[in-house]
Enzyme design. Structure first.
Site, PDB file in Angstrom:
ATOM      1  N   LYS A 115      -5.741  -7.371   1.577  1.00 25.65           N
ATOM      2  CA  LYS A 115      -6.490  -6.704   2.653  1.00 25.65           C
ATOM      3  C   LYS A 115      -7.894  -6.291   2.190  1.00 25.65           C
ATOM      4  O   LYS A 115      -8.870  -6.503   2.895  1.00 25.65           O
ATOM      5  CB  LYS A 115      -5.754  -5.440   3.130  1.00 25.65           C
ATOM      6  N   ARG A 148      -1.257   2.844   9.637  1.00 27.61           N
ATOM      7  CA  ARG A 148      -0.061   2.416   8.912  1.00 27.61           C
ATOM      8  C   ARG A 148       1.208   2.889   9.603  1.00 27.61           C
ATOM      9  O   ARG A 148       2.310   2.567   9.141  1.00 27.61           O
ATOM     10  CB  ARG A 148      -0.087   3.005   7.502  1.00 27.61           C
ATOM     11  N   ARG A 189      -2.756  -7.024 -11.249  1.00 35.00           N
ATOM     12  CA  ARG A 189      -3.885  -6.565 -10.441  1.00 35.00           C
ATOM     13  C   ARG A 189      -4.729  -5.558 -11.216  1.00 35.00           C
ATOM     14  O   ARG A 189      -4.215  -4.644 -11.842  1.00 35.00           O
ATOM     15  CB  ARG A 189      -3.376  -5.931  -9.153  1.00 35.00           C
ATOM     16  N   ARG A 247      -4.384   0.360 -11.273  1.00 37.98           N
ATOM     17  CA  ARG A 247      -4.178   1.507 -10.386  1.00 37.98           C
ATOM     18  C   ARG A 247      -2.888   2.225 -10.757  1.00 37.98           C
ATOM     19  O   ARG A 247      -1.872   1.580 -11.024  1.00 37.98           O
ATOM     20  CB  ARG A 247      -4.093   1.013  -8.932  1.00 37.98           C
ATOM     21  N   ARG A 258       6.421   1.258  -2.122  1.00 41.99           N
ATOM     22  CA  ARG A 258       5.352   0.982  -1.153  1.00 41.99           C
ATOM     23  C   ARG A 258       5.738  -0.189  -0.239  1.00 41.99           C
ATOM     24  O   ARG A 258       5.412  -0.203   0.948  1.00 41.99           O
ATOM     25  CB  ARG A 258       4.032   0.709  -1.883  1.00 41.99           C
TER      26      ARG A 258
END
Ligand code: AMP
Length: 218
Positions: free
Chosen positions: A13, A88, A127, A160, A171
Site C-alpha cells: 500500500k 480500516r 522488509r 519496523r 495484524r
C-alpha cells in the site's frame, strides 16, 4: 482524485501510494506513518497508541478518525489525496463518508491490493523502512539501490518494531476480521478496484493505472 488504498500489512500500500502521490501531485496520507511520527516525537498521542501498535492491534476508531480528519481538512488536500491504511474498520469508513459529504465530496476509488497471507509472511521478515520518510523496501521484490540506505532521503533503513513474526500474524488476523469486509462496502458503492499485488511494484502500478483508466479515471 480521492483514493483509498486497502490491503493486508505488507501488501504494498505504501509503495503504490507513493507512486500515485508523485504522479498525481497529491498528498500521501498514511495513518501508520502519522502514528509512528507521534511515537518518535513522544507526543501525548504517541504515548497513547504506542502499546496498542506494538501489539498489532487497531488504535481505537475515535483516535484514528480525529487524527485523519484533521489531516484531510488541511489546505494541501484540496485537489485530493491518497489514504494509506485508513479506513480500516466499518466505523472509520462511515465516519469518513459522512465527514466528506459535509463538504460535498466523496471517495473516488478504493484500491485493494490482493496478496495471500503466505506471501505476506515471506515478505515481512525482509522488509526495511526509512525512519524519516517511511518508504518501505523488500529484499525480495523492491530492494534499495544502496543496501541499507533509503533511495529517497539517504537515511539508514531499519526494521519496523511491529514487523516481527508474532505481530504480523496478529495484524493479518485483524486485517481479515476488521478491514477486509470493507471491500464489500466499497464494492456495493461501485468504487472497488481489486489488483493482484503479488507482482513487482512497477507491474502492480501499471495494473492499477490500467484499472483506473478502465473505470474512467487516470
Ligand atoms: P500501518 O503502517 O498502516 O501498517 O499501521 C501500523 C499500525 O498503526 C497498525 O498495525 C495499527 O496498530 C495502527 N493503525 C494504522 N492505521 C490505523 C487505522 N486506520 N485504524 C486503527 N489502527 C491503525
Amino acid at each position: 482524485m480521492r483514493l483509498i488504498m486497502l490491503g493486508a500489512p505488507g501488501a504494498g500500500k505504501g509503495t503504490q501510494s507513493t507512486f500515485f502521490a508523485e504522479r498525481l501531485n497529491i498528498p500521501h496520507i498514511s495513518s501508520g506513518h502519522l502514528f509512528r511520527k507521534n511515537i518518535t516525537e513522544k507526543t501525548e498521542l504517541g504515548k497513547e497508541v504506542q502499546e496498542i501498535i506494538s501489539r498489532g492491534e487497531l488504535v481505537p476508531d475515535r483516535i484514528v478518525i480525529a487524527m485523519m480528519m484533521e489531516r484531510i481538512l488541511q489546505r494541501d488536500c484540496g485537489r485530493g489525496y491518497i489514504l494509506d491504511g485508513f479506513p480500516r474498520t466499518y466505523e472509520q469508513a462511515t465516519a469518513l463518508k459522512h465527514a466528506l459529504l459535509e463538504y460535498g465530496e466523496q471517495i473516488d476509488h478504493a484500491l485493494s491490493l490482493e496478496v495471500p497471507d503466505e506471501l505476506i509472511k515471506k515478505r515481512m521478515p525482509s522488509r526495511l523502512v526509512c525512519p524519516d520518510c517511511d518508504t518501505s523496501y523488500s529484499a525480495l521484490n523492491n530492494p534499495p539501490l544502496v543496501p541499507g540506505v533509503c533511495d529517497r532521503c539517504g537515511a539508514q533503513l531499519v526494521t519496523r518494531a511491529d514487523d516481527n513474526e508474532e505481530t504480523v500474524s496478529k495484524r493479518l488476523e485483524t486485517f481479515h476480521n476488521e478491514t477486509e469486509p470493507l471491500k464489500d462496502y466499497y464494492r456495493r458503492k461501485g468504487i472497488l478496484i481489486e489488483v493482484d499485488g503479488t507482482k513487482n511494484p512497477d507491474e502492480v502500478y501499471k495494473d492499477i493505472v490500467r484499472a483506473l483508466v478502465h473505470h474512467g479515471n487516470h
